[in-house]
Design a protein around this motif. Structure first.
Motif, PDB file in Angstrom:
ATOM      1  N   SER A  39       0.823  -1.209   0.000  1.00 12.77           N
ATOM      2  CA  SER A  39       0.000   0.000   0.000  1.00 12.77           C
ATOM      3  C   SER A  39       0.859   1.261   0.000  1.00 12.77           C
ATOM      4  CB  SER A  39      -0.926   0.014   1.213  1.00 12.77           C
ATOM      5  OG  SER A  39      -1.806  -1.085   1.163  1.00 12.77           O
ATOM      6  N   ARG A  43       0.434   4.168  -2.679  1.00 10.85           N
ATOM      7  CA  ARG A  43      -0.092   5.458  -2.211  1.00 10.85           C
ATOM      8  C   ARG A  43       0.391   5.739  -0.789  1.00 10.85           C
ATOM      9  NH1 ARG A  43      -5.897   6.831  -0.223  1.00 10.85           N
ATOM     10  NH2 ARG A  43      -5.745   9.078  -0.079  1.00 10.85           N
ATOM     11  N   LYS A  45       0.731   7.164   2.796  1.00  8.82           N
ATOM     12  CA  LYS A  45      -0.126   7.805   3.795  1.00  8.82           C
ATOM     13  C   LYS A  45       0.528   7.571   5.148  1.00  8.82           C
ATOM     14  CE  LYS A  45      -4.321   5.837   3.284  1.00  8.82           C
ATOM     15  NZ  LYS A  45      -5.792   5.640   3.268  1.00  8.82           N
ATOM     16  N   SER A  78      -9.814   6.877   6.148  1.00  4.73           N
ATOM     17  CA  SER A  78      -9.646   7.879   5.095  1.00  4.73           C
ATOM     18  C   SER A  78      -8.248   8.484   5.045  1.00  4.73           C
ATOM     19  CB  SER A  78     -10.689   8.994   5.243  1.00  4.73           C
ATOM     20  OG  SER A  78     -10.489   9.703   6.447  1.00  4.73           O
ATOM     21  N   GLU A  79      -7.573   8.586   6.198  1.00  2.00           N
ATOM     22  CA  GLU A  79      -6.308   9.323   6.224  1.00  2.00           C
ATOM     23  C   GLU A  79      -5.086   8.502   6.597  1.00  2.00           C
ATOM     24  OE1 GLU A  79      -6.655  13.006   8.398  1.00  2.00           O
ATOM     25  OE2 GLU A  79      -8.772  13.190   7.834  1.00  2.00           O
ATOM     26  N   TYR A  80      -5.274   7.262   7.021  1.00  2.00           N
ATOM     27  CA  TYR A  80      -4.159   6.450   7.512  1.00  2.00           C
ATOM     28  C   TYR A  80      -4.240   5.029   6.960  1.00  2.00           C
ATOM     29  CZ  TYR A  80      -3.397   9.995  11.117  1.00  2.00           C
ATOM     30  OH  TYR A  80      -3.132  11.171  11.785  1.00  2.00           O
ATOM     31  N   TYR A  81      -3.109   4.349   7.026  1.00  2.93           N
ATOM     32  CA  TYR A  81      -3.114   2.891   6.949  1.00  2.93           C
ATOM     33  C   TYR A  81      -3.025   2.428   8.397  1.00  2.93           C
ATOM     34  CZ  TYR A  81      -2.059   3.241   1.976  1.00  2.93           C
ATOM     35  OH  TYR A  81      -2.109   3.528   0.639  1.00  2.93           O
ATOM     36  N   ASP A 135       4.916   8.941   9.998  1.00  5.38           N
ATOM     37  CA  ASP A 135       4.657   9.808   8.849  1.00  5.38           C
ATOM     38  C   ASP A 135       4.814   9.029   7.556  1.00  5.38           C
ATOM     39  OD1 ASP A 135       3.846  12.370   9.566  1.00  5.38           O
ATOM     40  OD2 ASP A 135       5.881  12.954  10.131  1.00  5.38           O
ATOM     41  N   THR A 136       4.503   9.677   6.459  1.00 13.32           N
ATOM     42  CA  THR A 136       4.594   9.018   5.145  1.00 13.32           C
ATOM     43  C   THR A 136       6.016   8.580   4.830  1.00 13.32           C
ATOM     44  OG1 THR A 136       4.800  11.180   4.093  1.00 13.32           O
ATOM     45  CG2 THR A 136       2.601  10.208   4.162  1.00 13.32           C
TER      46      THR A 136
END
Length: 157
Positions: A39, A43, A45, A78-81, A135-136
């Motif tokens: 993931s 993308r 995240k 919606s904002e995290y894995y 963080d990403t």
């Protein structure tokens, strides 16, 4: 190849969602470390990692209350894995091109999976539940070694 990765990730995410939808309940889309690697490649995240054990009552409370709250679920999905991991697991885990294998054949209280020890950063003293947010770029953003209520976790997220 990227199309195949997108399709695989979509199927994995839908599988968890469908199980919850059968009960008409929203649920966190928990990923394994293997799924997380894929993931993040597709993308990036931020990542929430939740370490727990079978014997930890506050871990069970977070899984049964905090991670069942609709606002927490919506924010995480919606904002995290999100990764849920039993710190005493004896499973072999492939993550970020590395293989992490336990030396044990069966679970033992107080004996932690190598990946859990590395990420928790507490070889001699582990406290559960442990919640980590990365963080990403996979740098440590937050680490907490205790129970987090719905309100506390939402404030952190």
């Amino acid at each position: 190849m990227k199309l195949l990765q997108y399709i695989c990730i979509a199927i994995l995410l839908m599988t968890g969602s469908l199980q919850a939808q059968e009960r008409n309940e929203p649920a966190v889309n928990w990923l394994s470390f293997e799924q997380l690697s894929d993931s993040l490649t597709v993308r990036p995240k931020p990542v929430l990692i939740f370490f727990h054990t079978d014997w930890c009552s506050y871990c069970k409370k977070m899984l049964g209350e905090t991670f069942k709250d609709p606002k927490v679920i919506e924010k995480l999905n919606s904002e995290y894995y999100a990764v849920e991991f039993d710190a005493e697991s004896v499973d072999t885990v492939r993550f970020d091109g590395e293989i992490y294998a336990s030396e044990l054949k069966s679970k033992r209280t107080g004996k932690y999976h190598p990946l859990a020890s590395i990420l928790m950063g507490s070889k001699n003293r582990a406290v559960f539940p442990t919640t980590i947010i990365l963080d990403t770029d996979f740098s440590m953003k937050f680490k907490k070694f205790n129970y987090l209520s719905i309100k506390q976790l939402l404030n952190i997220l």
